[in-house]
Write a protein that holds these residues in place. Structure first.
Motif, PDB file in Angstrom:
ATOM      1  N   ASN A  63       0.916  -1.329   0.040  1.00 46.25           N
ATOM      2  CA  ASN A  63      -0.145  -0.030   0.150  1.00 46.25           C
ATOM      3  C   ASN A  63       0.898   1.250   0.083  1.00 46.25           C
ATOM      4  N   VAL A  64       2.043   1.251  -0.784  1.00 49.42           N
ATOM      5  CA  VAL A  64       2.794   2.480  -0.812  1.00 49.42           C
ATOM      6  C   VAL A  64       2.502   3.179  -1.951  1.00 49.42           C
ATOM      7  N   ASP A  65       1.712   4.303  -2.082  1.00 49.19           N
ATOM      8  CA  ASP A  65       1.293   5.136  -3.013  1.00 49.19           C
ATOM      9  C   ASP A  65       2.414   6.114  -3.587  1.00 49.19           C
ATOM     10  N   ASP A  66       3.321   5.574  -4.151  1.00 51.84           N
ATOM     11  CA  ASP A  66       4.580   6.516  -4.860  1.00 51.84           C
ATOM     12  C   ASP A  66       5.018   5.986  -5.952  1.00 51.84           C
ATOM     13  N   ARG A  67       5.895   6.504  -6.643  1.00 50.87           N
ATOM     14  CA  ARG A  67       6.466   5.751  -7.831  1.00 50.87           C
ATOM     15  C   ARG A  67       8.051   5.618  -7.540  1.00 50.87           C
ATOM     16  N   ILE A  68       8.645   4.649  -8.258  1.00 46.03           N
ATOM     17  CA  ILE A  68      10.086   4.344  -8.392  1.00 46.03           C
ATOM     18  C   ILE A  68      10.683   5.422  -9.184  1.00 46.03           C
ATOM     19  N   GLU A  69      11.589   5.779  -8.451  1.00 50.41           N
ATOM     20  CA  GLU A  69      12.712   6.917  -8.978  1.00 50.41           C
ATOM     21  C   GLU A  69      13.843   6.136  -9.695  1.00 50.41           C
ATOM     22  N   ARG A  83      15.893   3.358 -14.407  1.00 52.80           N
ATOM     23  CA  ARG A  83      15.321   4.388 -14.063  1.00 52.80           C
ATOM     24  C   ARG A  83      14.106   4.453 -14.809  1.00 52.80           C
ATOM     25  N   PRO A  84      12.869   3.971 -14.129  1.00 52.82           N
ATOM     26  CA  PRO A  84      11.575   4.149 -14.816  1.00 52.82           C
ATOM     27  C   PRO A  84      11.154   5.570 -15.223  1.00 52.82           C
ATOM     28  N   LEU A  85      10.779   5.875 -16.442  1.00 52.59           N
ATOM     29  CA  LEU A  85      10.611   7.179 -16.842  1.00 52.59           C
ATOM     30  C   LEU A  85       9.010   7.756 -16.528  1.00 52.59           C
ATOM     31  N   ALA A  86       9.081   8.714 -15.767  1.00 50.73           N
ATOM     32  CA  ALA A  86       7.918   9.073 -15.429  1.00 50.73           C
ATOM     33  C   ALA A  86       6.824  10.001 -16.425  1.00 50.73           C
ATOM     34  N   SER A  87       7.630  10.459 -17.536  1.00 56.42           N
ATOM     35  CA  SER A  87       7.047  10.960 -18.675  1.00 56.42           C
ATOM     36  C   SER A  87       6.320   9.993 -19.597  1.00 56.42           C
ATOM     37  N   ALA A  88       6.337   8.636 -19.328  1.00 54.51           N
ATOM     38  CA  ALA A  88       5.948   7.528 -20.107  1.00 54.51           C
ATOM     39  C   ALA A  88       5.048   6.726 -19.249  1.00 54.51           C
TER      40      ALA A  88
END
Length: 121
Positions: A63-69, A83-88
């Motif tokens: 239940n962690v509502d965050d994105r992988i940097e 590095r997952p791309l936030a823009s994609a």
């Protein structure tokens, strides 16, 4: 910057051994530079899709509502940065393999973040 220019710029990071842009939903490598007989970027890209998927499932299950940097894998002689791309919307990631003796991990992470911001898909 386009994909090719981004990959070329990533290869200028101190200690860079190879870099690729990967679609983690399909496991397909969209572009790659570097690598070689001891670093197959296609295989690494496909394998690292499982790493990203597993981490996303784990975050959801706890239940962690965050994105992988970024995700760091430390080997004896190498660093592997994902590095997952936030823009994609997280469906693409940059994968960078570094020679541990010739790289500065903090600077490499900073440079990948900068490259992500300038990448146009």
């Amino acid at each position: 910057m386009n994909i090719e220019a981004t990959l070329k710029e990533a290869m200028t990071i101190d200690g860079a051994l190879g870099v690729s842009l990967v679609d983690y939903e399909s496991g397909m490598t969209l572009g790659a530079l570097g690598g070689g007989p001891h670093l197959d970027l296609e295989v690494a890209g496909a394998g690292n899709t499982e790493v990203v998927r597993a981490k996303q499932r784990t975050l959801k299950s706890i239940n962690v509502d965050d994105r992988i940097e970024d995700i760091l894998i430390t080997l004896g002689k190498q660093y592997h940065l994902i590095r997952p791309l936030a823009s994609a919307r997280g469906s693409l990631f940059l994968y960078l393999a570094l020679d541990r003796e010739r790289s500065n991990l903090a600077l490499a992470r900073h440079n990948l973040k900068r490259l992500e911001a300038s990448l146009e898909i």
